[in-house]
Scaffold this motif. Sequence first.
Motif, PDB file in Angstrom:
ATOM      1  N   ASP A   4       0.792  -1.219   0.000  1.00  0.00           N
ATOM      2  CA  ASP A   4       0.000   0.000   0.000  1.00  0.00           C
ATOM      3  C   ASP A   4       0.830   1.278   0.000  1.00  0.00           C
ATOM      4  O   ASP A   4       0.320   2.336  -0.309  1.00  0.00           O
ATOM      5  CB  ASP A   4      -0.936   0.020   1.206  1.00  0.00           C
ATOM      6  CG  ASP A   4      -2.002  -1.063   1.112  1.00  0.00           C
ATOM      7  OD1 ASP A   4      -2.309  -1.478  -0.020  1.00  0.00           O
ATOM      8  OD2 ASP A   4      -2.506  -1.479   2.160  1.00  0.00           O
ATOM      9  N   ASP A   5       2.110   1.207   0.369  1.00  0.00           N
ATOM     10  CA  ASP A   5       2.920   2.421   0.413  1.00  0.00           C
ATOM     11  C   ASP A   5       3.531   2.783  -0.937  1.00  0.00           C
ATOM     12  O   ASP A   5       4.199   3.792  -1.072  1.00  0.00           O
ATOM     13  CB  ASP A   5       4.012   2.316   1.480  1.00  0.00           C
ATOM     14  CG  ASP A   5       4.965   1.161   1.234  1.00  0.00           C
ATOM     15  OD1 ASP A   5       4.679   0.313   0.367  1.00  0.00           O
ATOM     16  OD2 ASP A   5       5.997   1.096   1.927  1.00  0.00           O
ATOM     17  N   GLY A  40      -1.638   3.429 -14.090  1.00  0.00           N
ATOM     18  CA  GLY A  40      -2.277   3.625 -12.796  1.00  0.00           C
ATOM     19  C   GLY A  40      -1.460   2.991 -11.690  1.00  0.00           C
ATOM     20  O   GLY A  40      -0.302   2.633 -11.881  1.00  0.00           O
ATOM     21  N   PRO A  41      -2.088   2.807 -10.534  1.00  0.00           N
ATOM     22  CA  PRO A  41      -1.405   2.139  -9.423  1.00  0.00           C
ATOM     23  C   PRO A  41      -1.059   0.698  -9.795  1.00  0.00           C
ATOM     24  O   PRO A  41      -1.699   0.086 -10.660  1.00  0.00           O
ATOM     25  CB  PRO A  41      -2.436   2.173  -8.291  1.00  0.00           C
ATOM     26  CG  PRO A  41      -3.413   3.233  -8.669  1.00  0.00           C
ATOM     27  CD  PRO A  41      -3.427   3.273 -10.169  1.00  0.00           C
ATOM     28  N   ARG A  42      -0.048   0.166  -9.139  1.00  0.00           N
ATOM     29  CA  ARG A  42       0.432  -1.182  -9.405  1.00  0.00           C
ATOM     30  C   ARG A  42      -0.712  -2.199  -9.366  1.00  0.00           C
ATOM     31  O   ARG A  42      -0.855  -3.029 -10.270  1.00  0.00           O
ATOM     32  CB  ARG A  42       1.507  -1.537  -8.378  1.00  0.00           C
ATOM     33  CG  ARG A  42       2.135  -2.886  -8.564  1.00  0.00           C
ATOM     34  CD  ARG A  42       3.225  -3.099  -7.498  1.00  0.00           C
ATOM     35  NE  ARG A  42       4.050  -4.218  -7.820  1.00  0.00           N
ATOM     36  CZ  ARG A  42       3.775  -5.479  -7.471  1.00  0.00           C
ATOM     37  NH1 ARG A  42       2.678  -5.749  -6.798  1.00  0.00           N
ATOM     38  NH2 ARG A  42       4.595  -6.453  -7.810  1.00  0.00           N
TER      39      ARG A  42
END
Length: 72
Positions: A4-5, A40-42
């Motif tokens: 999440d980081d 986008g995000p991983r």
Amino acid sequence: MTGDDDTRTYAVVVNDEEQYSIWWDDRDLPAGWRREGTTGPRSECLAHIDKIWTDMRPLSLRRWMDEQPAIG
């Protein structure tokens, strides 16, 4: 950075064998890879790959198998 980081933006990439991966969006791609169009995000990029990459066989193997005579 893991989990999440990880706040980096990723890009879904594909090679000539139609194999998918992710790459940092702000970095040059390695030779033989091109952007698929999704960023986008991983986690979102990996989910997109899970949805679209339904046949894990390399393109060259799929083509070769299609050319083989049917076993009756």
